[in-house]
Scaffold this active site. Structure first.
Site, PDB file in Angstrom:
ATOM      1  N   CYS A 108      69.281   0.506  42.683  1.00 23.73           N
ATOM      2  CA  CYS A 108      68.612   1.313  43.906  1.00 23.73           C
ATOM      3  C   CYS A 108      67.820   2.569  43.154  1.00 23.73           C
ATOM      4  O   CYS A 108      68.376   3.594  42.647  1.00 23.73           O
ATOM      5  CB  CYS A 108      69.696   1.897  44.749  1.00 23.73           C
ATOM      6  SG  CYS A 108      68.946   2.919  46.279  1.00 23.73           S
ATOM      7  N   ARG A 233      65.096  -6.289  53.685  1.00 23.52           N
ATOM      8  CA  ARG A 233      64.224  -5.856  54.735  1.00 23.52           C
ATOM      9  C   ARG A 233      64.131  -6.983  55.776  1.00 23.52           C
ATOM     10  O   ARG A 233      64.030  -6.809  57.077  1.00 23.52           O
ATOM     11  CB  ARG A 233      62.900  -5.360  54.178  1.00 23.52           C
ATOM     12  CG  ARG A 233      63.145  -3.728  53.373  1.00 23.52           C
ATOM     13  CD  ARG A 233      61.984  -3.562  52.635  1.00 23.52           C
ATOM     14  NE  ARG A 233      62.044  -4.685  51.725  1.00 23.52           N
ATOM     15  CZ  ARG A 233      61.053  -4.678  50.831  1.00 23.52           C
ATOM     16  NH1 ARG A 233      59.775  -3.601  51.011  1.00 23.52           N
ATOM     17  NH2 ARG A 233      60.755  -5.390  49.500  1.00 23.52           N
TER      18      ARG A 233
HETATM   19  C1  FMN Z   1      66.364   1.063  53.817  1.00 27.92           C
HETATM   20  C2  FMN Z   1      66.849   0.476  52.317  1.00 27.92           C
HETATM   21  C3  FMN Z   1      68.066   0.701  52.161  1.00 27.92           C
HETATM   22  C4  FMN Z   1      68.746   0.522  50.852  1.00 27.92           C
HETATM   23  N1  FMN Z   1      69.831   0.828  50.342  1.00 27.92           N
HETATM   24  C5  FMN Z   1      70.295   0.308  48.963  1.00 27.92           C
HETATM   25  C6  FMN Z   1      71.726   0.436  48.773  1.00 27.92           C
HETATM   26  O1  FMN Z   1      72.192   1.514  49.449  1.00 27.92           O
HETATM   27  N2  FMN Z   1      72.090  -0.091  47.635  1.00 27.92           N
HETATM   28  C7  FMN Z   1      71.101  -0.888  46.780  1.00 27.92           C
HETATM   29  O2  FMN Z   1      71.733  -1.428  45.771  1.00 27.92           O
HETATM   30  N3  FMN Z   1      70.163  -1.060  47.443  1.00 27.92           N
HETATM   31  C8  FMN Z   1      69.604  -0.873  48.471  1.00 27.92           C
HETATM   32  N4  FMN Z   1      68.169  -1.051  48.862  1.00 27.92           N
HETATM   33  C9  FMN Z   1      67.570  -2.073  48.219  1.00 27.92           C
HETATM   34  C10 FMN Z   1      67.880  -3.523  49.072  1.00 27.92           C
HETATM   35  O3  FMN Z   1      69.232  -3.872  48.429  1.00 27.92           O
HETATM   36  C11 FMN Z   1      67.027  -4.668  47.965  1.00 27.92           C
HETATM   37  O4  FMN Z   1      67.314  -4.768  46.672  1.00 27.92           O
HETATM   38  C12 FMN Z   1      65.654  -4.179  48.360  1.00 27.92           C
HETATM   39  O5  FMN Z   1      65.103  -4.111  49.722  1.00 27.92           O
HETATM   40  C13 FMN Z   1      64.720  -5.541  48.181  1.00 27.92           C
HETATM   41  O6  FMN Z   1      65.068  -6.695  48.849  1.00 27.92           O
HETATM   42  P1  FMN Z   1      64.090  -7.151  50.022  1.00 27.92           P
HETATM   43  O7  FMN Z   1      62.581  -7.313  49.580  1.00 27.92           O
HETATM   44  O8  FMN Z   1      64.829  -8.523  50.704  1.00 27.92           O
HETATM   45  O9  FMN Z   1      64.199  -6.085  51.014  1.00 27.92           O
HETATM   46  C14 FMN Z   1      67.888  -0.585  50.025  1.00 27.92           C
HETATM   47  C15 FMN Z   1      66.672  -1.005  50.624  1.00 27.92           C
HETATM   48  C16 FMN Z   1      66.039  -0.413  51.818  1.00 27.92           C
HETATM   49  C17 FMN Z   1      64.923  -0.988  52.314  1.00 27.92           C
END
Ligand code: FMN
Length: 351
Positions: A108, A233
């Site tokens: 993150c 997302r």
């Molecule tokens: C609003 C939001 C909060 C997130 N919080 C975390 C988190 O607490 N821990 C983590 O490892 N990744 C976090 N992420 C990253 C997501 O787990 C993920 O890796 C990232 O959004 C890419 O995946 P996607 O394209 O399917 O959204 C967060 C992403 C978003 C958009």
């Protein structure tokens, strides 16, 4: 399908940890709609901060449901931090409280986490990564998983090395977001590094990043040979994505989109659970956020201008409601009106 320690994961679709999104009500909903596993919002490993309301809410989901036999979902709790001893102690406490899996956040890029050199900022310090992983794995009997990005930066794409350190430390599954820490959310996720990681290690790998459809999920699985896709997302406002991907992977056929009746019922139930979980005041606010996402997802399907305007008007009205029962009534009324508009439009087209 595949295992993480003694847990058997039935579906190749995992809900990604998302702070402010993947709370207990949302995780339960995604599990019911087909997610093979869900991961909690990140929790700080600094137990001194656990008395804050935010941490209490994130942790309370563990103690609220102790009856394992009646639960199908696997409770993975994500920890964020940078101190091996603190991370180990927090993992121990969470395991005692009922966690089934501990997940470590090294993926993150959030500033608050990175300033303390936690989350993806740790990827630059491979020695510290190894110390943290060994300390946490050594502290608990339950499986420990890790979430990373493909590396620190495009120039230092050390995801493969980190993956090997993870496997050597006893990590039992690895989620990889196909961007580096430096990329934040810019550009597109790439899956070549994830494919390379899958080749190099033998624990299950979850491919993550920009997966918004069943076709994309299939493409990413074929390209990387990962054990599962991890969806972030695209699940906001669309928890049905898990059953849609599962169905498509199993049959090659697209499942029908949920009907307006089903969306209305699911959304109403979700909002009720948010009111219950957070209490009236905070529940109302969190419900607004989720309703905004549902409307965004479903207004994409509403190509007719009149329907899209209906969604917009409703969102503005809904955000001003200050009473939980009124929120629920407004949802039902909105979907009834939507049905009437759709019938009218269909009638006009047929005529
Ligand atoms: C609003 C939001 C909060 C997130 N919080 C975390 C988190 O607490 N821990 C983590 O490892 N990744 C976090 N992420 C990253 C997501 O787990 C993920 O890796 C990232 O959004 C890419 O995946 P996607 O394209 O399917 O959204 C967060 C992403 C978003 C958009």
């Amino acid at each position: 399908m595949f295992t993480i320690g003694s847990w058997s994961i039935q579906q190749p679709t995992i809900l990604a940890p998302m702070a402010g999104v993947t709370d207990e009500p949302f995780r339960r909903l995604c599990s019911e709609l087909g997610a093979g596993m869900t991961v909690s919002e990140m929790v700080t490993s600094d137990e001194r901060l656990w008395s804050s309301r935010k941490s209490q809410q994130r942790l309370s989901s563990l103690t609220s449901i102790k009856d394992r036999a009646n639960r199908k979902d696997i409770r993975s709790v994500q920890l964020a931090g940078n101190d091996p001893e603190m991370m180990a102690a927090a993992a121990k406490t969470n395991a005692k409280m009922g966690a089934d899996v501990i997940d470590i956040n090294m993926g993150c890029p959030a500033k608050k986490v990175c300033k303390k050199a936690a989350g993806s900022a740790l990827l630059k310090d491979e020695k510290l990564v190894s110390e943290i992983l060994n300390a946490v794995v050594g502290a608990v009997d339950i499986p420990v998983t890790l979430k990373i990005r493909t590396g620190w930066s495009p120039e230092l794409r050390n995801g493969v090395t980190i993956a090997q350190i993870a496997e050597d430390s006893g990590i039992q599954a690895l989620a990889v977001h196909g961007r580096t820490r430096a990329c934040a959310f810019k550009g597109h996720a790439e899956y070549d590094t994830i494919a390379e990681i899958v080749q190099q290690i033998s624990i299950p790998v979850f491919a993550n990043g920009d997966i918004y459809s069943a076709e994309k999920a299939k493409m990413v699985l074929q390209h990387t040979d990962a054990a599962a896709v991890m969806i972030g997302r695209a699940a906001q406002g669309n928890p049905w994505i898990f059953r849609e991907i599962n169905h498509y992977l199993a049959t090659g056929q697209h499942l029908k989109k949920p009907s307006a009746e089903e969306v209305c019922l699911t959304l109403s139930q979700h909002i009720k659970e948010l009111h219950y979980f957070y209490g009236e005041l905070m529940g109302l606010r969190i419900a607004r956020k989720h309703v905004g996402w549902y409307l965004k997802q479903h207004s994409h399907n509403a190509e007719q201008h009149v329907l899209a305007t209906h969604y917009d008007d409703f969102r503005h009205r809904f955000n001003r409601i200050e009473d939980s029962q009124e929120q629920l009534n407004a949802i039902t009324e909105f979907f009834n009106q939507q049905l009437l508009i759709t019938e009218k439009l269909t009638g006009e087209i047929a005529a």
